[in-house]
Structures are given as structure tokens and as C-alpha cells.
Write a protein that holds these residues in place. Sequence first.
Motif, mmCIF file in Angstrom:
data_model
loop_
_atom_site.group_PDB
_atom_site.id
_atom_site.type_symbol
_atom_site.label_atom_id
_atom_site.label_comp_id
_atom_site.label_asym_id
_atom_site.label_seq_id
_atom_site.Cartn_x
_atom_site.Cartn_y
_atom_site.Cartn_z
ATOM 1 N N ASN A 144 10.503 3.122 -2.628
ATOM 2 C CA ASN A 144 11.393 1.963 -2.497
ATOM 3 C C ASN A 144 12.854 2.345 -2.704
ATOM 4 O O ASN A 144 13.746 1.794 -2.068
ATOM 5 C CB ASN A 144 10.972 0.868 -3.479
ATOM 6 N N VAL A 187 3.047 -0.753 -1.134
ATOM 7 C CA VAL A 187 2.571 0.222 -2.122
ATOM 8 C C VAL A 187 1.199 -0.198 -2.655
ATOM 9 O O VAL A 187 0.296 0.629 -2.803
ATOM 10 C CB VAL A 187 3.610 0.368 -3.262
ATOM 11 N N GLN A 188 1.024 -1.491 -2.911
ATOM 12 C CA GLN A 188 -0.260 -1.960 -3.443
ATOM 13 C C GLN A 188 -1.189 -2.497 -2.348
ATOM 14 O O GLN A 188 -2.404 -2.353 -2.423
ATOM 15 C CB GLN A 188 -0.012 -3.048 -4.499
ATOM 16 N N SER A 226 6.219 8.681 -5.608
ATOM 17 C CA SER A 226 5.701 7.452 -6.231
ATOM 18 C C SER A 226 6.152 6.237 -5.437
ATOM 19 O O SER A 226 6.998 6.346 -4.535
ATOM 20 C CB SER A 226 6.237 7.333 -7.657
ATOM 21 N N GLY A 227 5.640 5.069 -5.844
ATOM 22 C CA GLY A 227 6.035 3.821 -5.197
ATOM 23 C C GLY A 227 7.501 3.510 -5.446
ATOM 24 O O GLY A 227 8.231 3.107 -4.531
ATOM 25 N N ALA A 228 7.928 3.693 -6.692
ATOM 26 C CA ALA A 228 9.336 3.408 -7.012
ATOM 27 C C ALA A 228 10.250 4.290 -6.173
ATOM 28 O O ALA A 228 11.245 3.818 -5.615
ATOM 29 C CB ALA A 228 9.588 3.636 -8.494
ATOM 30 N N PHE A 255 7.603 -6.995 -7.789
ATOM 31 C CA PHE A 255 7.545 -5.714 -8.480
ATOM 32 C C PHE A 255 7.695 -4.607 -7.450
ATOM 33 O O PHE A 255 6.875 -4.480 -6.543
ATOM 34 C CB PHE A 255 6.244 -5.536 -9.266
ATOM 35 N N HIS A 256 8.752 -3.822 -7.613
ATOM 36 C CA HIS A 256 8.996 -2.714 -6.675
ATOM 37 C C HIS A 256 9.190 -1.385 -7.389
ATOM 38 O O HIS A 256 9.473 -0.384 -6.732
ATOM 39 C CB HIS A 256 10.212 -3.028 -5.811
ATOM 40 N N GLY A 257 9.099 -1.379 -8.730
ATOM 41 C CA GLY A 257 9.243 -0.125 -9.459
ATOM 42 C C GLY A 257 10.157 -0.270 -10.648
ATOM 43 O O GLY A 257 10.667 -1.364 -10.930
ATOM 44 N N GLU A 281 6.965 -8.158 -0.663
ATOM 45 C CA GLU A 281 5.578 -7.736 -0.846
ATOM 46 C C GLU A 281 4.766 -8.731 -0.017
ATOM 47 O O GLU A 281 4.863 -9.939 -0.274
ATOM 48 C CB GLU A 281 5.143 -7.870 -2.304
ATOM 49 N N ASP A 308 7.122 -3.712 1.306
ATOM 50 C CA ASP A 308 6.561 -2.858 0.252
ATOM 51 C C ASP A 308 5.033 -3.008 0.273
ATOM 52 O O ASP A 308 4.482 -4.012 -0.182
ATOM 53 C CB ASP A 308 7.133 -3.289 -1.101
ATOM 54 N N SER A 348 2.498 4.112 -1.366
ATOM 55 C CA SER A 348 2.172 5.083 -2.414
ATOM 56 C C SER A 348 0.738 4.764 -2.856
ATOM 57 O O SER A 348 -0.107 4.561 -1.997
ATOM 58 C CB SER A 348 3.181 5.003 -3.572
ATOM 59 N N LYS A 349 0.485 4.675 -4.149
ATOM 60 C CA LYS A 349 -0.833 4.349 -4.701
ATOM 61 C C LYS A 349 -1.986 5.013 -3.942
ATOM 62 O O LYS A 349 -2.286 6.169 -4.169
ATOM 63 C CB LYS A 349 -1.001 2.828 -4.790
HETATM 64 C C1 PLP Z 1 4.164 -3.437 -4.794
HETATM 65 C C2 PLP Z 1 4.550 -2.286 -5.664
HETATM 66 N N1 PLP Z 1 5.649 -1.586 -5.380
HETATM 67 C C3 PLP Z 1 6.030 -0.538 -6.120
HETATM 68 C C4 PLP Z 1 5.293 -0.140 -7.221
HETATM 69 C C5 PLP Z 1 5.756 1.016 -8.047
HETATM 70 O O1 PLP Z 1 4.941 2.105 -7.834
HETATM 71 P P1 PLP Z 1 4.949 3.335 -8.876
HETATM 72 O O2 PLP Z 1 4.310 2.825 -10.121
HETATM 73 O O3 PLP Z 1 4.146 4.388 -8.181
HETATM 74 O O4 PLP Z 1 6.359 3.722 -9.077
HETATM 75 C C6 PLP Z 1 4.125 -0.834 -7.548
HETATM 76 C C7 PLP Z 1 3.321 -0.436 -8.715
HETATM 77 O O5 PLP Z 1 2.482 -1.140 -9.193
HETATM 78 C C8 PLP Z 1 3.738 -1.936 -6.754
HETATM 79 O O6 PLP Z 1 2.644 -2.647 -7.023
#
Ligand code: PLP
Length: 450
Positions: free
Chosen positions: A131, A265-266, A126-128, A154-156, A230, A263, A291-292
Motif C-alpha cells: 500500500n 491484501v485480505q 508485506s501488505g503495508a 485498515f491498510h497497514g 477495501e 486493497d 499480500s497475505k
Molecule cells: C486489507 C489490508 N490491507 C493491508 C494490511 C496490512 O498488511 P501487513 O500486515 O502485511 O502489513 C492488512 C492486514 O491485515 C489488511 O487486512
Amino acid sequence: MLRLSEKLPKIVVTPPGPKARELLKRDANVLSGSVVRWYPLVVESGTGCVVRDVDGNEFIDFNSGLVVLAVGHSHPRVVKAIKEQAEKLIHYSWTDFYYKPIIDFGTSLTEITPGTYAKKVFFSNSGAEANEAAMKAARWHTRNPLFLAYTGAFHGRTFGTLSLSSSKPVHRRHFFPLIPEVTHVPYPYCYRCPFGLKYPECNMWCVDFIEEEVLKKFHPPEDTAAMFVEPIQGEGGYVVPPDDYFQRLKKILDKYNILMIDDEVQTGMGRTGKWFAIEHWGVIPDIITLSKSLASGLPIGATISRAEIMDWEAGSHANTLGGNPVACMAGLQVIEIINEEKLLENATRQGAYIMKRLKEMQQKYQIIGDVRGKGLMIGVEFVKDRETKEPAPDETLDILNKCFKRGLALITAGKSTIRIVPPLIITKDLIDAGLDVFEGAVKEVSSQLQ
Ligand SMILES: Cc1ncc(COP(=O)(O)O)c(C=O)c1O
């Protein structure tokens, strides 16, 4: 594969219909209430940029799931790759043994991420987790405990990453203590400058602030492992920094030997019209997290760093299910599809068209305070008043709900911003159909405000 109606969206019964209502009751009985449901969309199937609910309504998906389906719902090539790999091998932990799909996928990620230096990849789910791995790798390599992150970040939601996240109090309330060694600095949110300044006359005080007021006063750089960024703040409100921001920031971080963890992820996997959003500013980070969209909806996370940063010893970080071979094969297809279907170009072209239409709407409707974004990562910020810029959260939710009832799936970010993040395969016709629904809702809510 799902066969769609010729005219989209298609509402056959006002959602939630009878089948959806039945499932909502069962859901409330069994599933945790810690999650936010935007509106009662009960999805049954999806193809391309469209999802069908259990009552047969067809919605244009401007969410891409949750910013996940870059190549669209159930892309036939992704489905084929998943089926073929599932028939061969579904699991064999990469942290204990070896398999080819993860080596191939890891190699591809080192090729498409910025930086020509040698890289290493750590896979998770996952994203969390991606990170979390970045935090641990940075601490292990530098032997420094401290981190910098942004307000609105937002990082998780794991304890480590929750210590970095700072976009809403509800994420943290009653979960303390977190990791105490994180200092948050203001994100360059020019529409609502935290310092009350105006770009470019401000000369980007927000970057100098980090050096002058944070690093020189209370957050010693020699104890700092990394700064999380981000490149476009997602959950915090779809905020795009000014053009020269990240270059100035990277100079300061390099000066003090602080790693930059980007990050994506998004923002990654082509969302903004480049493989990774940081490339818009020509900055090469030290670690990238993904991730995502990475495997078109299958759970996977990746942490990609300069090879020398992942010098941690065997056994220091691992997992059981990360880098699953089925997800890796799906991920390889995502990369090929983005390349072969020229989706970076499509994201740039269609994104520019959406921005044009939204800017026209901004001229007409006072409630639209700001429109911003890159490629197909676009935010529309709603305000009660253009002068005071008072956020309009209730009106934003009203627009969201009206769109839902009419067949357009959207979600918000920050206090009162709506995200427009359709799959990168979206066509102009579908954009127009979606934006017509959106404009209808904005017009109605805007007129109620006057
Ligand atoms: C920039 C960013 N990092 C990390 C995450 C966390 O990802 P996850 O929900 O897969 O843990 C998100 C989730 O929205 C995100 O937008």
C-alpha cells in the motif's frame, strides 16, 4: 507431513497445556508487547486446514493463519517449490539485478488481476509496503498530495498506511503526526449505516456524500491522488457494501480523475470465490495491492497498476528483500493450485453452505445480529440486543475463547464480529465439525445473556 487424528478437532489437554505455558512465559520475557494475542494458542505444525499445538492438541483453523493460507498449511506443492528454489537461489535483490522467478510471478499477476490494460508490478514484503508503494506511485504519477480513505479502514501500520487506517484508536494513539493529507469518508456499512439511513431507500447517499460534501466542499479533487478502498472491509468488521456501490463510486472517481486503489491484501487470491473481490461488482481499479495469501505464508507484497501509473524514475522507489525468489516460486504454485484444484468454485460452494448454517443459527440465537460475506470471507456480528444493535465485545471474546478450548481457531474483526476464513481447500465435513464447536459456544454465551 503431519498425520492427523481421524476425528477433529482433538483436545488431549486443555490448552494452554504444560509445554505451551512454558513457551508463553519465555515469550512474555522476550517479545514486544505491542501485538494482540487472541488466546494462548502455541502452534507447532500445520497441514491443510488443521494446526497442532506444542501439547498435541489439533485445532480446525478457521483463520487460515491470519487470512494467509488460502491453499492450506504447508501444501505439498508449495513446500516442494520452496525447497527447490532454496537450493538454487534464496536472494538476489530484484531492485538491483534480475532473476526469472520474479518475472514469471509478476507476469502471472498481471494476467489474473482485473483489467485488460498493460500493467506493471512492484514487489515488496508485506501488505503495508504494497500500500505504501501504491500511495507513492499515485502521488508520483498524479503529482497530487491528497488521499481519500474510509472510516474503519485498515491498510497497514507504516506511517503512510497508518494515515489511511482508521479502524481502532490503539493503532494510532501516541504515533502522531501522521501524513495529514488523508480525508476519511464513511464506509457503506448498511447494518450500522453511519447516516442512519436504510438501503435501498437511501439511494446510496454515502456515495453522493463523497462528491457533494467532501470533494465539492473541502477536499479538492484536482489535488487528490487516489482513493483507497477495501472491497470488503476486513479489520473494520467484515463489512460487505451493497451491490451497486462500487460502480457508482468509480464513476465519481473517474469524473474527477482520482485513481482507485483496491486493497485486496485480505480479500484477494480467491478468498471471496473470485480471484479479487472487486470483480463481484465488475469494477476495474487502477491499482491493486496484494499480500497475505500471495505466497502461502512467505513474506511478499505486490502493487499492480496500469502501466502508465508506474512512470516513476529509476531510484524513486525500491527495497532490498521484496519479491524474494523463493516467495515468488511459492506464489506461482498458489496460483496453479487455485486453478487446478478449482478453489474459487470450492470457496463459493462451501461459503454458501457456511452462510446457510450461520443464518439458521441466527434464527435460534438472539446474540447473532448479522451474518454477511462472500465466498469464504464471512463475518458474524454479535449484539447484546437485536433491536438496539448494541455491540457485544465481551461475549464475542467469550465465544472465541470457548472455541479455542474446544479446538477451533477463530479471530474477531471490528467491535464484535467473528471472522470465518478457513483455507479455500476446506471440506464440508471439516466445516461441520468447526461449526458444531462454534454453535456450542454461541449457544452457551447466548443463554448467559438472557
Ligand atoms: C486489507 C489490508 N490491507 C493491508 C494490511 C496490512 O498488511 P501487513 O500486515 O502485511 O502489513 C492488512 C492486514 O491485515 C489488511 O487486512
